[in-house]
Design a protein around this motif. Structure first.
Motif, PDB file in Angstrom:
ATOM      1  N   TRP A 259       2.389  -1.453 -10.690  1.00 23.13           N
ATOM      2  CA  TRP A 259       2.757  -3.402  -9.741  1.00 23.13           C
ATOM      3  C   TRP A 259       3.738  -3.334  -9.055  1.00 23.13           C
ATOM      4  O   TRP A 259       4.138  -3.248  -8.616  1.00 23.13           O
ATOM      5  CB  TRP A 259       3.111  -3.748 -11.031  1.00 23.13           C
ATOM      6  N   PRO A 260       2.461  -2.235  -7.542  1.00 23.31           N
ATOM      7  CA  PRO A 260       3.028  -2.277  -6.607  1.00 23.31           C
ATOM      8  C   PRO A 260       3.346  -3.502  -6.022  1.00 23.31           C
ATOM      9  O   PRO A 260       4.932  -3.657  -5.504  1.00 23.31           O
ATOM     10  CB  PRO A 260       2.040  -1.190  -6.017  1.00 23.31           C
TER      11      PRO A 260
ATOM     12  N   ASN B 191       0.706  -1.570  -0.136  1.00 23.33           N
ATOM     13  CA  ASN B 191       0.284   0.023  -0.057  1.00 23.33           C
ATOM     14  C   ASN B 191       0.716   0.739  -0.338  1.00 23.33           C
ATOM     15  O   ASN B 191       0.226   2.066  -0.345  1.00 23.33           O
ATOM     16  CB  ASN B 191      -1.087  -0.490   1.605  1.00 23.33           C
TER      17      ASN B 191
ATOM     18  N   SER C  32       2.501   1.654  -3.407  1.00 17.12           N
ATOM     19  CA  SER C  32       0.763   2.298  -4.180  1.00 17.12           C
ATOM     20  C   SER C  32       0.384   3.647  -4.315  1.00 17.12           C
ATOM     21  O   SER C  32       0.453   4.316  -4.978  1.00 17.12           O
ATOM     22  CB  SER C  32      -0.182   1.454  -3.609  1.00 17.12           C
ATOM     23  N   GLU C  33       0.648   4.113  -2.734  1.00 13.01           N
ATOM     24  CA  GLU C  33       0.574   5.547  -2.797  1.00 13.01           C
ATOM     25  C   GLU C  33       1.601   6.265  -3.239  1.00 13.01           C
ATOM     26  O   GLU C  33       1.385   7.783  -3.751  1.00 13.01           O
ATOM     27  CB  GLU C  33       1.416   5.543  -1.127  1.00 13.01           C
TER      28      GLU C  33
END
Length: 135
Positions: free
Chosen positions: A56-57, A47, A50-51
């Motif tokens: 493709w985190p 997460n 992703s932030e």
């Protein structure tokens, strides 16, 4: 071989920074990566990646975990030093950017990034695996 204090301090810096990054951060990240991929457990680090807007985190989080663990261990040993230091420097620069964005400081990841960047452009020292391979 004569005693050279600059070689001793260079090796001390490389070993201590690599060992601390691997021991305090890398092994935890690697454990989370292992549990995510093999046991299907949630991994909060994805997460955070992703932030930052990475595609493709889960892949980038896994690469960061590998850099913080295996890359830092290789840096501490002085094996493939320039390559491992480059991976650590890149990962820690992103971590410093994230810490600056969210917390207004970047002290620890910034330090690791600068140490790793030093070893991208300098030799790992005489007491390293790379130095043994050169002989």
């Amino acid at each position: 071989m004569r005693f050279d204090l600059s070689e001793v301090t260079k090796n001390l810096l490389r070993c201590s920074a690599g060992a601390m990054l691997c021991g305090f951060h890398g092994l935890t990240a690697l454990h989370g990566c292992w549990n995510y991929w093999l046991k299907g457990e949630a991994w909060e680090f994805i997460n955070m990646v992703s932030e930052l807007g990475f595609p493709w985190p889960s892949l980038f989080a896994s690469m960061a975990a590998l850099a913080e663990s295996f890359g830092a261990a290789l840096l501490a040993l002085g094996a493939f030093t320039r390559y491992s230091a480059a991976g650590v420097a890149f990962t820690m620069a992103i971590a410093a950017y994230r810490d600056f964005l969210f917390y207004g400081r970047f002290d620890l990841p910034g330090f690791y990034a600068l140490v790793a960047l030093f070893f991208v452009f300098n030799s790992p020292g005489e007491f390293s695996i790379d130095a043994k391979w050169r002989r």
